[in-house]
Design a protein around this motif. Sequence first.
Motif, PDB file in Angstrom:
ATOM      1  N   UNK A 250       3.142 -73.846  10.070  1.00 41.86           N
ATOM      2  CA  UNK A 250       4.169 -74.358  10.989  1.00 41.86           C
ATOM      3  C   UNK A 250       5.009 -73.380  11.587  1.00 41.86           C
ATOM      4  N   UNK A 251       5.531 -72.446  10.510  1.00 41.14           N
ATOM      5  CA  UNK A 251       6.709 -71.546  10.531  1.00 41.14           C
ATOM      6  C   UNK A 251       5.911 -70.412  11.420  1.00 41.14           C
ATOM      7  N   UNK A 252       4.829 -70.155  11.063  1.00 39.17           N
ATOM      8  CA  UNK A 252       4.083 -68.891  11.720  1.00 39.17           C
ATOM      9  C   UNK A 252       3.704 -69.175  13.190  1.00 39.17           C
ATOM     10  N   UNK A 253       3.373 -70.485  13.498  1.00 47.98           N
ATOM     11  CA  UNK A 253       3.118 -70.979  15.011  1.00 47.98           C
ATOM     12  C   UNK A 253       4.225 -70.644  16.019  1.00 47.98           C
ATOM     13  N   UNK A 254       5.689 -71.157  15.520  1.00 48.58           N
ATOM     14  CA  UNK A 254       6.671 -70.937  16.224  1.00 48.58           C
ATOM     15  C   UNK A 254       6.900 -69.206  16.185  1.00 48.58           C
TER      16      UNK A 254
END
Length: 544
Positions: A250-254
Amino acid sequence: MSVPLHDRVAALSAALDAGEGRLPADVLVDGRAVLARVGERAALSAEHTVVALAGATGSGKSSLVNALVGEEVAVPGVQRPTTGEALAAVRGPGAEPLLDWLGVRRRHGLPPGPGAAGSRLVLLDLPDHDSVVEAHRLRAEHLIERVDLLVWVVDPQKYADAALHERYLRPLARHADVVVLVLNQADRLGAAEVDAVLADLRRLAAEDGLPGVRALAVSARTGQGVPALRDLLDDAAERRRAATARMTADVEVVARRVLDACGATPGRRGGRGAGADAGVPALAEALAEAAGVPVVVEAVRRAAVRRSAAHAGWPPVRWLARLRPDPLRRLHLATGTARGRGGAGEPEPGTVERTSLPPAGPAARAAASSAVRRYVDGATADVPDAWALAVRDAVGTGDLADDLDRAVGGTTLLPARPGAWVRVAGALQWLLLAAAVAGALWLGVLAGMAYLQLPQPRTPEWGPFPVPTALLAGGLLAGALLALLASAVARLLARARARAARVRLLAAVTRVARDRVADPAAAVLGDLARCREQARRAAGERGR
């Protein structure tokens, strides 16, 4: 070595802070939401792995849940809408706060199993993502965002449904480690057909950004493939890595979205505002022109000549130099005075708040505006539009003319006292004038004695000339020659004074250029660099 999750979270928070007001609003909102979810999930049970079975109406999620847990905990629906509220099958104590955070009220406890099956697991049966009831869809999407491991249950008829791939699987790009695709109702197909459908499902998932995603064929009715899926879920619960993997993804996508919004790394030209000064000299030159620096420099030259003439010229005509107005005083560039005990003194430059320079003409103002624009355009050449607009807003030129005028007025243009050579030349002029006056008086006395026919004393001589004549003629001639020499030297040194004054004026204008243009631009571009660098770290990139 990958970047730890807590470092990624801190980096993403720093990137969002640096990009506040410049990143797209949806990226900021989604980023803050992800940070909030990650923080909340990290504070809850790390012992439990939350697995959700999601799928469309009729895909057989509830039947598959029952098959996985070995008892009928979920009641399959027979008409639309079917599953309306999530059901949790919970193995292991301590999951209540986690389920409260998820908003799952229907809970069913499972007995602990041996070995890996004794690990703590929360198995969710989600509402249908294609339910005709909007509240059901919203509950499903709420949980899809929060679970640790997502099992998408599809059937042979709807596995290629566009809504599934566009609305749900594509937003999960980079989540391949925490997504499992399950082809249910495999008993309706032959072995070759099952292999073909699985291959096509993997292909579609790869196009959605989920290459290498795990895909299994099961049948909740016959039990085909259910043990393999159960082992996969038990293994995930035993390893307890799914929650970290989901939050990391999730953090990587953002973070990737932030990087996209930050644009490519600027080249050498675009990085100028963040540190290099290549554009400042040209900017300062144009602003100096607009600030009237050439006019001031010429006034300094003429003022230096006037001051030298007033001190080193022939004393009887010095007053003529003083009659000429001081060029600097006329420009209100020397209003203070360095007063001595007698209360009089020379003007003290560099003490004014506002000059009397004529306002910059249209050409100079246009040149200054163009210089600022060129500098900003150069500094933002490789910068996204939102950041470039932020640089332009930060620079601003509303009262730039006033700042330039104060910079000129606050610059020391000439020393408070004339140079030593001027004072020496002035003293020599007085000595020569005294000699000439003495010679004139001597000759006057001799003339008077001759007129009165009085006996005249012997007049001493210097070479072929009587001393009084030599004093008079020599004093006048030497004074004139000294005045000419002093004037030539004064003009030569005045040009040097003017050049030095221009250097100081240009330095003052350069400070204004930095304070009003370069530094604000550098601050915004520095935020961009920090945003980009922190987003890279949040995305798991090192050493860039």
